[in-house]
Design an enzyme around this catalytic site. Structure first.
Site, PDB file in Angstrom:
ATOM      1  N   GLU A  93     -20.945 -38.880  15.640  1.00 49.45           N
ATOM      2  CA  GLU A  93     -20.410 -37.739  16.278  1.00 49.45           C
ATOM      3  C   GLU A  93     -19.030 -36.959  15.717  1.00 49.45           C
ATOM      4  O   GLU A  93     -18.700 -35.842  15.784  1.00 49.45           O
ATOM      5  CB  GLU A  93     -20.398 -37.861  17.728  1.00 49.45           C
ATOM      6  CG  GLU A  93     -21.755 -37.921  18.492  1.00 49.45           C
ATOM      7  CD  GLU A  93     -21.850 -39.383  18.769  1.00 49.45           C
ATOM      8  OE1 GLU A  93     -20.781 -40.259  18.164  1.00 49.45           O
ATOM      9  OE2 GLU A  93     -22.822 -39.931  19.094  1.00 49.45           O
ATOM     10  N   LYS A 132     -17.159 -43.308  12.537  1.00 47.90           N
ATOM     11  CA  LYS A 132     -17.390 -44.179  13.906  1.00 47.90           C
ATOM     12  C   LYS A 132     -18.888 -44.790  13.736  1.00 47.90           C
ATOM     13  O   LYS A 132     -18.943 -45.775  14.392  1.00 47.90           O
ATOM     14  CB  LYS A 132     -17.809 -42.841  14.917  1.00 47.90           C
ATOM     15  CG  LYS A 132     -17.967 -43.537  16.289  1.00 47.90           C
ATOM     16  CD  LYS A 132     -18.208 -42.194  17.458  1.00 47.90           C
ATOM     17  CE  LYS A 132     -18.563 -42.803  18.714  1.00 47.90           C
ATOM     18  NZ  LYS A 132     -19.119 -41.543  19.593  1.00 47.90           N
ATOM     19  N   GLN A 133     -19.849 -44.091  13.300  1.00 53.86           N
ATOM     20  CA  GLN A 133     -21.230 -44.894  13.343  1.00 53.86           C
ATOM     21  C   GLN A 133     -21.798 -44.813  11.859  1.00 53.86           C
ATOM     22  O   GLN A 133     -21.788 -43.706  11.176  1.00 53.86           O
ATOM     23  CB  GLN A 133     -21.945 -44.398  14.000  1.00 53.86           C
ATOM     24  CG  GLN A 133     -23.570 -45.114  14.082  1.00 53.86           C
ATOM     25  CD  GLN A 133     -24.500 -44.286  15.123  1.00 53.86           C
ATOM     26  OE1 GLN A 133     -24.115 -44.506  16.293  1.00 53.86           O
ATOM     27  NE2 GLN A 133     -25.549 -43.764  14.628  1.00 53.86           N
TER      28      GLN A 133
END
Length: 170
Positions: free
Chosen positions: A72, A138-139
């Site tokens: 995100e 983040k990911q």
């Protein structure tokens, strides 16, 4: 009695399977071949969506722009690896499902699927998205290309992609 129960269970399953409003694919886990699919419009509708969503900028450059990635923190990015790979998989699944059902697949689905890019750095590492330069994330969307999408299956490529990612937590 058991035979009757089994046939009744199969009938109930078949009715649920065919009446579902969600697309259901039954895939052989060993061969990864689709062995059954319910006759549902959503799979074709999602394929039509991706075929209309790409910007056709020449062979190999059917870009998907301005998306929020699975990470995100990556908002309004172009050619996100996971989004592009998932769209391509959706288009291929829709084509295979249509064939399995004896329906005519839109030939554009396969053309689009073949031309959606998954971008790489010069050293061959898969990019998270078009403007990604290796900053913390983040990911790691790219890791999702190995599982669950299985877009990247070469163990050396998977290892290379995993080694390059810098995960950060805010």
């Amino acid at each position: 009695m058991i035979t009757a129960d089994l046939s009744l269970s199969e009938l109930r399953y078949r009715r649920l399977f065919e009446a579902a409003h969600d697309g259901i694919l039954i895939v052989d886990p060993e061969t990864r071949q689709i062995i059954d699919v319910n006759p549902t419009p959503p799979l074709a509708a999602t394929a039509d969506f991706w075929a209309s969503r790409v910007e056709r900028n020449g062979p190999g450059h059917y870009d998907i722009k301005d998306v929020v990635a699975a990470d995100e923190w990556a908002e309004n990015v172009d050619n996100n690896a996971f989004t592009n790979a998932a769209a391509s998989a959706n288009l291929r699944f829709a084509t295979a499902a249509a064939k399995l059902l004896g329906l005519k697949a839109d030939p554009d689905w396969e053309v689009v699927a073949q031309n959606i890019p998954v971008l790489k750095f010069p050293d061959g590492v898969t990019r998270e998205f078009e403007t990604y330069k290796g900053e913390g994330i983040k990911q790691a969307d790219v890791n999702l290309l190995a599982y669950p999408l299985k877009t990247i299956t070469d163990p050396a490529q998977i290892k290379k992609d995993h080694a390059r990612k810098t995960l950060c937590f805010r």
